[in-house]
Design a protein around this motif. Structure first.
Motif, PDB file in Angstrom:
ATOM      1  N   ARG A 163      23.066  49.600  41.138  1.00 53.12           N
ATOM      2  CA  ARG A 163      21.801  49.009  40.725  1.00 53.12           C
ATOM      3  C   ARG A 163      21.769  48.813  39.217  1.00 53.12           C
ATOM      4  O   ARG A 163      22.127  49.717  38.466  1.00 53.12           O
ATOM      5  CB  ARG A 163      20.626  49.906  41.150  1.00 53.12           C
ATOM      6  CG  ARG A 163      20.405  49.881  42.644  1.00 53.12           C
ATOM      7  CD  ARG A 163      19.292  50.807  43.053  1.00 53.12           C
ATOM      8  NE  ARG A 163      19.115  50.802  44.494  1.00 53.12           N
ATOM      9  CZ  ARG A 163      18.364  51.675  45.163  1.00 53.12           C
ATOM     10  NH1 ARG A 163      17.719  52.604  44.501  1.00 53.12           N
ATOM     11  NH2 ARG A 163      18.251  51.603  46.465  1.00 53.12           N
ATOM     12  N   PRO A 164      21.319  47.666  38.770  1.00 50.60           N
ATOM     13  CA  PRO A 164      21.196  47.453  37.324  1.00 50.60           C
ATOM     14  C   PRO A 164      20.011  48.225  36.779  1.00 50.60           C
ATOM     15  O   PRO A 164      19.202  48.767  37.531  1.00 50.60           O
ATOM     16  CB  PRO A 164      20.956  45.947  37.216  1.00 50.60           C
ATOM     17  CG  PRO A 164      20.281  45.587  38.501  1.00 50.60           C
ATOM     18  CD  PRO A 164      20.874  46.503  39.539  1.00 50.60           C
ATOM     19  N   LYS A 165      19.915  48.273  35.466  1.00 50.34           N
ATOM     20  CA  LYS A 165      18.769  48.906  34.833  1.00 50.34           C
ATOM     21  C   LYS A 165      17.496  48.210  35.296  1.00 50.34           C
ATOM     22  O   LYS A 165      17.434  46.988  35.410  1.00 50.34           O
ATOM     23  CB  LYS A 165      18.897  48.807  33.316  1.00 50.34           C
ATOM     24  CG  LYS A 165      17.786  49.502  32.559  1.00 50.34           C
ATOM     25  CD  LYS A 165      18.002  49.362  31.063  1.00 50.34           C
ATOM     26  CE  LYS A 165      16.863  50.010  30.293  1.00 50.34           C
ATOM     27  NZ  LYS A 165      17.036  49.863  28.826  1.00 50.34           N
ATOM     28  N   GLU A 166      16.464  49.012  35.590  1.00 53.55           N
ATOM     29  CA  GLU A 166      15.221  48.447  36.107  1.00 53.55           C
ATOM     30  C   GLU A 166      14.625  47.441  35.125  1.00 53.55           C
ATOM     31  O   GLU A 166      14.663  47.655  33.912  1.00 53.55           O
ATOM     32  CB  GLU A 166      14.201  49.559  36.371  1.00 53.55           C
ATOM     33  CG  GLU A 166      14.521  50.388  37.596  1.00 53.55           C
ATOM     34  CD  GLU A 166      14.467  49.576  38.872  1.00 53.55           C
ATOM     35  OE1 GLU A 166      13.445  48.945  39.137  1.00 53.55           O
ATOM     36  OE2 GLU A 166      15.480  49.567  39.592  1.00 53.55           O
ATOM     37  N   PRO A 167      14.078  46.340  35.642  1.00 53.00           N
ATOM     38  CA  PRO A 167      13.464  45.335  34.760  1.00 53.00           C
ATOM     39  C   PRO A 167      12.314  45.944  33.950  1.00 53.00           C
ATOM     40  O   PRO A 167      11.621  46.849  34.421  1.00 53.00           O
ATOM     41  CB  PRO A 167      12.921  44.292  35.744  1.00 53.00           C
ATOM     42  CG  PRO A 167      13.668  44.512  37.005  1.00 53.00           C
ATOM     43  CD  PRO A 167      13.994  45.971  37.051  1.00 53.00           C
ATOM     44  N   SER A 172       6.625  40.615  29.162  1.00 51.37           N
ATOM     45  CA  SER A 172       6.827  39.322  29.832  1.00 51.37           C
ATOM     46  C   SER A 172       8.273  38.877  29.687  1.00 51.37           C
ATOM     47  O   SER A 172       8.650  38.197  28.721  1.00 51.37           O
ATOM     48  CB  SER A 172       5.876  38.269  29.237  1.00 51.37           C
ATOM     49  OG  SER A 172       4.545  38.588  29.503  1.00 51.37           O
ATOM     50  N   TRP A 173       9.072  39.278  30.629  1.00 53.54           N
ATOM     51  CA  TRP A 173      10.438  38.780  30.682  1.00 53.54           C
ATOM     52  C   TRP A 173      10.425  37.292  30.977  1.00 53.54           C
ATOM     53  O   TRP A 173       9.642  36.816  31.804  1.00 53.54           O
ATOM     54  CB  TRP A 173      11.200  39.509  31.797  1.00 53.54           C
ATOM     55  CG  TRP A 173      12.043  40.648  31.326  1.00 53.54           C
ATOM     56  CD1 TRP A 173      11.961  41.290  30.132  1.00 53.54           C
ATOM     57  CD2 TRP A 173      13.095  41.273  32.050  1.00 53.54           C
ATOM     58  NE1 TRP A 173      12.892  42.289  30.060  1.00 53.54           N
ATOM     59  CE2 TRP A 173      13.605  42.301  31.214  1.00 53.54           C
ATOM     60  CE3 TRP A 173      13.660  41.079  33.298  1.00 53.54           C
ATOM     61  CZ2 TRP A 173      14.652  43.119  31.609  1.00 53.54           C
ATOM     62  CZ3 TRP A 173      14.695  41.908  33.696  1.00 53.54           C
ATOM     63  CH2 TRP A 173      15.195  42.907  32.863  1.00 53.54           C
ATOM     64  N   SER A 174      11.330  36.569  30.349  1.00 50.54           N
ATOM     65  CA  SER A 174      11.462  35.142  30.625  1.00 50.54           C
ATOM     66  C   SER A 174      12.218  34.941  31.926  1.00 50.54           C
ATOM     67  O   SER A 174      12.894  35.858  32.408  1.00 50.54           O
ATOM     68  CB  SER A 174      12.219  34.464  29.478  1.00 50.54           C
ATOM     69  OG  SER A 174      13.576  34.912  29.457  1.00 50.54           O
ATOM     70  N   PRO A 175      12.134  33.742  32.533  1.00 50.61           N
ATOM     71  CA  PRO A 175      12.926  33.468  33.740  1.00 50.61           C
ATOM     72  C   PRO A 175      14.419  33.703  33.519  1.00 50.61           C
ATOM     73  O   PRO A 175      15.127  34.149  34.420  1.00 50.61           O
ATOM     74  CB  PRO A 175      12.625  32.002  34.036  1.00 50.61           C
ATOM     75  CG  PRO A 175      11.252  31.782  33.471  1.00 50.61           C
ATOM     76  CD  PRO A 175      11.209  32.627  32.232  1.00 50.61           C
ATOM     77  N   VAL A 382       4.399  42.151  37.974  1.00 51.95           N
ATOM     78  CA  VAL A 382       4.311  41.814  36.549  1.00 51.95           C
ATOM     79  C   VAL A 382       3.156  40.871  36.250  1.00 51.95           C
ATOM     80  O   VAL A 382       2.773  40.702  35.093  1.00 51.95           O
ATOM     81  CB  VAL A 382       5.632  41.198  36.040  1.00 51.95           C
ATOM     82  CG1 VAL A 382       6.785  42.155  36.247  1.00 51.95           C
ATOM     83  CG2 VAL A 382       5.924  39.864  36.725  1.00 51.95           C
ATOM     84  N   GLY A 383       2.607  40.222  37.271  1.00 51.73           N
ATOM     85  CA  GLY A 383       1.444  39.366  37.070  1.00 51.73           C
ATOM     86  C   GLY A 383       1.737  37.970  36.575  1.00 51.73           C
ATOM     87  O   GLY A 383       0.841  37.281  36.075  1.00 51.73           O
ATOM     88  N   HIS A 384       2.981  37.529  36.686  1.00 51.79           N
ATOM     89  CA  HIS A 384       3.300  36.146  36.319  1.00 51.79           C
ATOM     90  C   HIS A 384       4.495  35.686  37.159  1.00 51.79           C
ATOM     91  O   HIS A 384       5.079  36.465  37.907  1.00 51.79           O
ATOM     92  CB  HIS A 384       3.592  35.999  34.827  1.00 51.79           C
ATOM     93  CG  HIS A 384       4.615  36.962  34.295  1.00 51.79           C
ATOM     94  ND1 HIS A 384       5.967  36.799  34.486  1.00 51.79           N
ATOM     95  CD2 HIS A 384       4.468  38.111  33.578  1.00 51.79           C
ATOM     96  CE1 HIS A 384       6.617  37.789  33.900  1.00 51.79           C
ATOM     97  NE2 HIS A 384       5.727  38.606  33.352  1.00 51.79           N
ATOM     98  N   GLU A 385       4.861  34.417  37.030  1.00 52.78           N
ATOM     99  CA  GLU A 385       5.848  33.808  37.926  1.00 52.78           C
ATOM    100  C   GLU A 385       7.277  33.822  37.411  1.00 52.78           C
ATOM    101  O   GLU A 385       8.163  33.219  38.022  1.00 52.78           O
ATOM    102  CB  GLU A 385       5.432  32.352  38.214  1.00 52.78           C
ATOM    103  CG  GLU A 385       4.198  32.214  39.099  1.00 52.78           C
ATOM    104  CD  GLU A 385       4.425  32.837  40.462  1.00 52.78           C
ATOM    105  OE1 GLU A 385       5.344  32.407  41.175  1.00 52.78           O
ATOM    106  OE2 GLU A 385       3.677  33.779  40.813  1.00 52.78           O
ATOM    107  N   ALA A 386       7.525  34.505  36.295  1.00 54.07           N
ATOM    108  CA  ALA A 386       8.890  34.522  35.753  1.00 54.07           C
ATOM    109  C   ALA A 386       9.915  35.070  36.753  1.00 54.07           C
ATOM    110  O   ALA A 386      11.019  34.516  36.858  1.00 54.07           O
ATOM    111  CB  ALA A 386       8.930  35.325  34.452  1.00 54.07           C
ATOM    112  N   PRO A 387       9.604  36.146  37.515  1.00 56.33           N
ATOM    113  CA  PRO A 387      10.603  36.617  38.496  1.00 56.33           C
ATOM    114  C   PRO A 387      10.942  35.561  39.542  1.00 56.33           C
ATOM    115  O   PRO A 387      12.099  35.446  39.963  1.00 56.33           O
ATOM    116  CB  PRO A 387       9.917  37.827  39.149  1.00 56.33           C
ATOM    117  CG  PRO A 387       8.919  38.288  38.142  1.00 56.33           C
ATOM    118  CD  PRO A 387       8.435  37.042  37.469  1.00 56.33           C
ATOM    119  N   ARG A 388       9.928  34.769  39.947  1.00 53.37           N
ATOM    120  CA  ARG A 388      10.179  33.731  40.946  1.00 53.37           C
ATOM    121  C   ARG A 388      11.004  32.590  40.348  1.00 53.37           C
ATOM    122  O   ARG A 388      11.923  32.064  40.980  1.00 53.37           O
ATOM    123  CB  ARG A 388       8.852  33.192  41.501  1.00 53.37           C
ATOM    124  CG  ARG A 388       9.014  32.442  42.824  1.00 53.37           C
ATOM    125  CD  ARG A 388       7.680  31.896  43.315  1.00 53.37           C
ATOM    126  NE  ARG A 388       6.628  32.903  43.322  1.00 53.37           N
ATOM    127  CZ  ARG A 388       6.443  33.773  44.293  1.00 53.37           C
ATOM    128  NH1 ARG A 388       7.240  33.779  45.348  1.00 53.37           N
ATOM    129  NH2 ARG A 388       5.455  34.668  44.230  1.00 53.37           N
TER     130      ARG A 388
END
Length: 436
Positions: A163-167, A172-175, A382-388
């Motif tokens: 597993r990678p390091k948790e996001p 606000s991570w970018s896409p 996270v409350g935004h669509e960057a993960p999608r």
């Protein structure tokens, strides 16, 4: 008592004192954490749980020490003091390994230390005291509980390896950041993808990746066997142990084997896994306290769903998932038809397993689908669509990699996948541009 015996017993008592000190440190750790949890109204846990096996050792270790002191006070015969000291040091290091895990979250260090402890105890367990001292028999009895903890550490270590390091969900991570996260996740989970990324796409890299994949699969099978052993070990020991009388557990000549119940005695009922209006059951304290699960219950309990959220979009309704799903089904059908053709044409009964290339294509197709299925949880968290957006970019990369592989290694039954994959990639790009 002669001078030598007096010196020897002072050494034993000094080691016992060290064990009590480190045991008190562990006990204080649990007490302080439990107090902090109880004083925090936002913490849903009832208390910090203990690793399986440790809950029993917290009662057994003091009992072992008390029995040793009692036996030493009564025994007038010579005893192998060096071995007793070695056993006491092993117990101390065993407790220290647990502290290493809890205090520093150092699974690797805790695993290494506890593995050495069990090696020492295994050697000492074969010794038979010529006197009335019960110590060697007692440490042999508590050793399986240390073994249970060791198996837990091995499982934690393997989970962290893949597993990678948790996001960083608090910013606000970018896409593009999420895309890097999905890439790293794929490399850690899939040796074929990792090998191609490291050495480039070639027959050799696919073969090496396939070999490593099979080796890791064998390791997972061994881990499953250990989990089964641990389950049986825990079940038998739980049934024989009473915290009110730990000395009786130590005095058992053998831990009774719990017989498997007849499956016919159980009634099978269907379970509805949909959201219900009923009040949610509180989490089990042990599960909510492990570092691997430290955020799970907090997230679960902080989430308050209204009716609209209960009806949130199913991942199967995702427009990109609807593109990927038939493509994956077509890929499997294509491989199935090729297999049937080879069976029909072959004179040998052994047709062989899928080729590394075929495994590579399957993994890419399924990995893209799996990330689509899970990205909604991240987006909601996270409350935004960057993960999608990031997972859509990842799906586009998977399609491009499938196309490149189908073109690089022409196989008559696979060549058409290149055009189909690139068509899906363009459609995903359109969805990404228009809808997000």
């Amino acid at each position: 008592m002669n001078k030598r015996n007096t010196t020897d017993r002072k050494q034993v008592l000094a080691e016992i004192s060290k064990i009590r000190d480190v045991f008190t440190e562990l006990d204080d750790f649990f007490r302080k954490v439990d107090e902090n949890i109880s004083h925090d109204p936002d913490d849903p846990r009832e208390g910090i749980g203990r690793l399986p096996g440790l809950d029993r050792l917290m009662f057994l270790i003091p009992c072992v020490i008390n029995r040793l002191e009692e036996d030493l006070s009564k025994n007038k015969e010579d005893e192998n003091v060096a071995s007793i000291i070695e056993g006491l040091q092993a117990i101390q290091e065993g407790i220290q390994s647990v502290l290493t895990y809890y205090l520093r979250d150092d699974v690797e260090g805790a695993h290494k230390l506890l593995r050495n402890v069990l090696s020492k105890i295994d050697k000492l367990s074969g010794k038979r005291s010529q006197s009335s001292i019960r110590f060697f028999r007692d440490i042999a009895r508590i050793a399986p509980d240390f073994q249970i903890i060791l198996y837990m550490f091995e499982g934690f270590r393997e989970n962290r390896r893949i597993r990678p390091k948790e996001p960083e969900t608090n910013i606000s991570w970018s896409p593009e950041c999420w895309l890097d996260y999905y890439r790293e996740q794929a490399r850690l989970e899939e040796p074929l993808i990792a090998m191609v990324d490291a050495e480039g796409l070639s027959e050799a890299s696919l073969e090496k990746g396939m070999k490593r994949m099979m080796e890791e699969s064998e390791q997972r099978d061994k881990m499953m066997e250990k989990q089964l052993i641990t389950y049986k070990l825990m079940r038998n020991r739980d049934a024989a142990f009473s915290s009110e009388h730990p000395e009786r557990f130590l005095d058992l000549s053998k831990i009774p084997e719990i017989k498997e119940d007849d499956d016919d005695d159980y009634e099978v009922t269907a379970i509805d896994l949909r959201y219900e209006e009923e009040e949610e059951e509180p989490p089990e304290p042990w599960s909510s306290s492990l570092p691997e699960l430290r955020d799970w219950n907090k997230i679960t309990h902080e989430s308050s769903f209204d009716d609209s959220e209960l009806c949130r979009q199913n991942f199967e309704d995702d427009p990109v998932y609807r593109l990927l799903n038939p493509f994956a089904h077509n890929l499997f059908e294509c491989l199935k038809q090729d297999y049937l053709r080879r069976v029909k044409e072959s004179k040998s009964e052994d047709i062989g397993m899928r080729s590394p290339l075929e495994h590579y294509l399957i993994i890419l197709a399924l990995k893209a689908q799996a990330r689509i299925a899970s990205c909604g949880v991240w987006a909601e968290n996270v409350g935004h669509e960057a993960p999608r957006k990031g997972v859509y970019l990842f799906a586009m990369e998977c399609m491009e990699r499938i196309a490149e592989a189908a073109e690089r290694f022409p196989r008559k039954h696979l060549y058409h996948l290149a055009a189909e994959a690139r068509s899906i990639k363009k459609q995903i790009e359109k969805i990404l541009t228009e809808n997000l």
